[in-house]
Scaffold this active site. Structure first.
Site, PDB file in Angstrom:
ATOM      1  N   ASP A  13       0.831  -1.210   0.000  1.00 42.27           N
ATOM      2  CA  ASP A  13       0.000   0.000   0.000  1.00 42.27           C
ATOM      3  C   ASP A  13       0.866   1.261   0.000  1.00 42.27           C
ATOM      4  O   ASP A  13       1.959   1.271   0.567  1.00 42.27           O
ATOM      5  CB  ASP A  13      -0.901  -0.023   1.246  1.00 42.27           C
ATOM      6  CG  ASP A  13      -2.047   0.956   1.132  1.00 42.27           C
ATOM      7  OD1 ASP A  13      -2.314   1.447   0.016  1.00 42.27           O
ATOM      8  OD2 ASP A  13      -2.683   1.252   2.155  1.00 42.27           O
ATOM      9  N   GLY A  16      -0.037   5.350  -4.444  1.00 40.39           N
ATOM     10  CA  GLY A  16      -0.739   6.579  -4.840  1.00 40.39           C
ATOM     11  C   GLY A  16      -0.203   7.784  -4.081  1.00 40.39           C
ATOM     12  O   GLY A  16       0.099   8.831  -4.670  1.00 40.39           O
ATOM     13  N   HIS A  30       2.479   3.402  -9.029  1.00 44.13           N
ATOM     14  CA  HIS A  30       2.385   1.954  -9.254  1.00 44.13           C
ATOM     15  C   HIS A  30       3.615   1.447 -10.024  1.00 44.13           C
ATOM     16  O   HIS A  30       4.111   0.361  -9.775  1.00 44.13           O
ATOM     17  CB  HIS A  30       1.103   1.614 -10.016  1.00 44.13           C
ATOM     18  CG  HIS A  30      -0.145   1.963  -9.253  1.00 44.13           C
ATOM     19  ND1 HIS A  30      -0.306   1.655  -7.925  1.00 44.13           N
ATOM     20  CD2 HIS A  30      -1.285   2.604  -9.624  1.00 44.13           C
ATOM     21  CE1 HIS A  30      -1.493   2.079  -7.508  1.00 44.13           C
ATOM     22  NE2 HIS A  30      -2.104   2.670  -8.523  1.00 44.13           N
ATOM     23  N   LEU A 124      12.176 -19.663  -5.285  1.00 43.25           N
ATOM     24  CA  LEU A 124      11.153 -18.889  -4.557  1.00 43.25           C
ATOM     25  C   LEU A 124       9.839 -18.987  -5.319  1.00 43.25           C
ATOM     26  O   LEU A 124       9.826 -18.865  -6.548  1.00 43.25           O
ATOM     27  CB  LEU A 124      11.579 -17.417  -4.480  1.00 43.25           C
ATOM     28  CG  LEU A 124      10.562 -16.452  -3.865  1.00 43.25           C
ATOM     29  CD1 LEU A 124      10.672 -16.445  -2.340  1.00 43.25           C
ATOM     30  CD2 LEU A 124      10.750 -15.032  -4.371  1.00 43.25           C
TER      31      LEU A 124
HETATM   32  C1  FPP Z   1      -2.025   0.175  -3.238  1.00 44.48           C
HETATM   33  O1  FPP Z   1      -1.545   1.497  -3.208  1.00 44.48           O
HETATM   34  C2  FPP Z   1      -1.475  -0.499  -4.372  1.00 44.48           C
HETATM   35  C3  FPP Z   1      -2.195  -1.024  -5.402  1.00 44.48           C
HETATM   36  C4  FPP Z   1      -3.646  -0.961  -5.489  1.00 44.48           C
HETATM   37  C5  FPP Z   1      -1.519  -1.659  -6.512  1.00 44.48           C
HETATM   38  C6  FPP Z   1      -0.302  -2.450  -6.122  1.00 44.48           C
HETATM   39  C7  FPP Z   1       0.488  -2.682  -7.328  1.00 44.48           C
HETATM   40  C8  FPP Z   1       1.827  -2.671  -7.385  1.00 44.48           C
HETATM   41  C9  FPP Z   1       2.744  -2.503  -6.261  1.00 44.48           C
HETATM   42  C10 FPP Z   1       2.481  -2.829  -8.650  1.00 44.48           C
HETATM   43  C11 FPP Z   1       2.562  -4.240  -9.012  1.00 44.48           C
HETATM   44  C12 FPP Z   1       1.481  -4.423  -9.941  1.00 44.48           C
HETATM   45  C13 FPP Z   1       1.521  -5.158 -11.009  1.00 44.48           C
HETATM   46  C14 FPP Z   1       0.665  -4.682 -12.087  1.00 44.48           C
HETATM   47  C15 FPP Z   1       2.354  -6.393 -11.133  1.00 44.48           C
HETATM   48  P1  FPP Z   1      -2.602   2.658  -3.324  1.00 44.48           P
HETATM   49  O2  FPP Z   1      -2.745   3.013  -4.744  1.00 44.48           O
HETATM   50  O3  FPP Z   1      -3.866   2.284  -2.626  1.00 44.48           O
HETATM   51  O4  FPP Z   1      -1.846   3.797  -2.558  1.00 44.48           O
HETATM   52  P2  FPP Z   1      -2.512   4.937  -1.665  1.00 44.48           P
HETATM   53  O5  FPP Z   1      -3.112   4.252  -0.461  1.00 44.48           O
HETATM   54  O6  FPP Z   1      -1.327   5.779  -1.301  1.00 44.48           O
HETATM   55  O7  FPP Z   1      -3.511   5.645  -2.518  1.00 44.48           O
END
Ligand code: FPP
Length: 240
Positions: A13, A16, A30, A124
């Site tokens: 998390d 964003g 991302h 892994l």
């Molecule tokens: C949460 O952060 C993250 C996600 C919803 C996407 C996680 C994806 C990745 C780490 C990239 C790997 C992905 C692929 C396509 C292999 P958020 O967007 O909710 O962050 P925020 O809470 O700061 O808004």
């Protein structure tokens, strides 16, 4: 000696917020998240972690703005093309866990191809949960058990779950400062140790992984028993 968790699961998390703080579009966060994941896979393999399971796209993420959803789909395709050869060299066996029906045929084919190409790797196991939700998993497992006419017991449900190919996670990490499960491994996390990190996912590095493993080593895993029972069993194991 420090004990390395066999299976680590991560809610990645904070992508964003990482981007917004830099006045970048969320999808740039991302993209950086993929870099962080790649680094984390290498660090886990180097430490002897056997299984890493990450939450990349939840059943609820379809509700995000359309450009972010399509950005994540594009990123997945790019990440497959770029990362699979690296994963091959590192001995990583890739699994995608989640409902495939709603994904485009192009993505479905890409996931199947990446799984087939890495199936022989043994260093892994990397489970990428994509269009995954813990409730979806329990419901689809129940439907499979019902279709087989079997009783709904722990063993039959566990066998029908999407992560039946690995043992339950020992350590569940969530980055980004929030302290909740968000429909991740609802069944499998029953006895996982939880570790919440204030780092945003793109900032999660080897030091933070080691901090989580150190915290795991300070926990006493009782699985419903008393502390005295656990200590006695440890003593017997060491004496044997
Ligand atoms: C949460 O952060 C993250 C996600 C919803 C996407 C996680 C994806 C990745 C780490 C990239 C790997 C992905 C692929 C396509 C292999 P958020 O967007 O909710 O962050 P925020 O809470 O700061 O808004």
């Amino acid at each position: 000696m420090r004990q390395i968790p066999h299976h680590i699961a991560i809610v990645m998390d904070g992508n964003g917020r990482w981007a917004t703080r830099r006045l970048l579009p969320r999808v740039a966060g991302h993209r950086q998240g993929v870099e962080s994941l790649s680094r984390c896979v290498r660090a886990c393999a180097a430490r002897g972690v056997a299984v890493l399971t990450v939450f990349a796209f939840s059943s609820e993420n379809w509700n995000r703005p359309a450009d972010e959803v399509s950005g994540l789909m594009q990123l997945l395709l790019k990440a497959l093309a770029r990362e699979v050869p690296k994963l091959q060299r590192e001995g990583v066996q890739l699994h995608f866990v989640g409902e495939r029906a709603r994904l485009s045929p192009e993505i479905g084919a890409g996931l199947a191809e990446a799984e087939a190409a890495t199936a022989h790797n043994r260093r892994l196991v990397l489970n990428v949960c994509f269009n995954y939700g813990g409730r979806w998993d329990i419901a689809q497992a129940a439907a499979r058990v019902a279709a087989q006419g079997l009783p709904f017991d722990d063993e039959n449900l566990s066998r029908a779950l999407a992560l039946a190919h690995v043992p339950d996670p020992d350590l569940l990490i969530r980055t980004g400062g929030e302290q909740r499960i968000s429909n991740f491994l609802l069944w499998q996390a029953a006895y996982s140790e939880l570790y919440f990190s204030d780092k945003l996912w793109p900032e999660f590095d080897e030091d933070e992984l080691d901090a989580a493993i150190a915290a795991f080593n300070r926990r006493e895993r009782r699985f419903g028993k008393t502390s005295a029972q656990v200590t006695a069993a440890d003593g017997e194991r060491q004496a044997a």
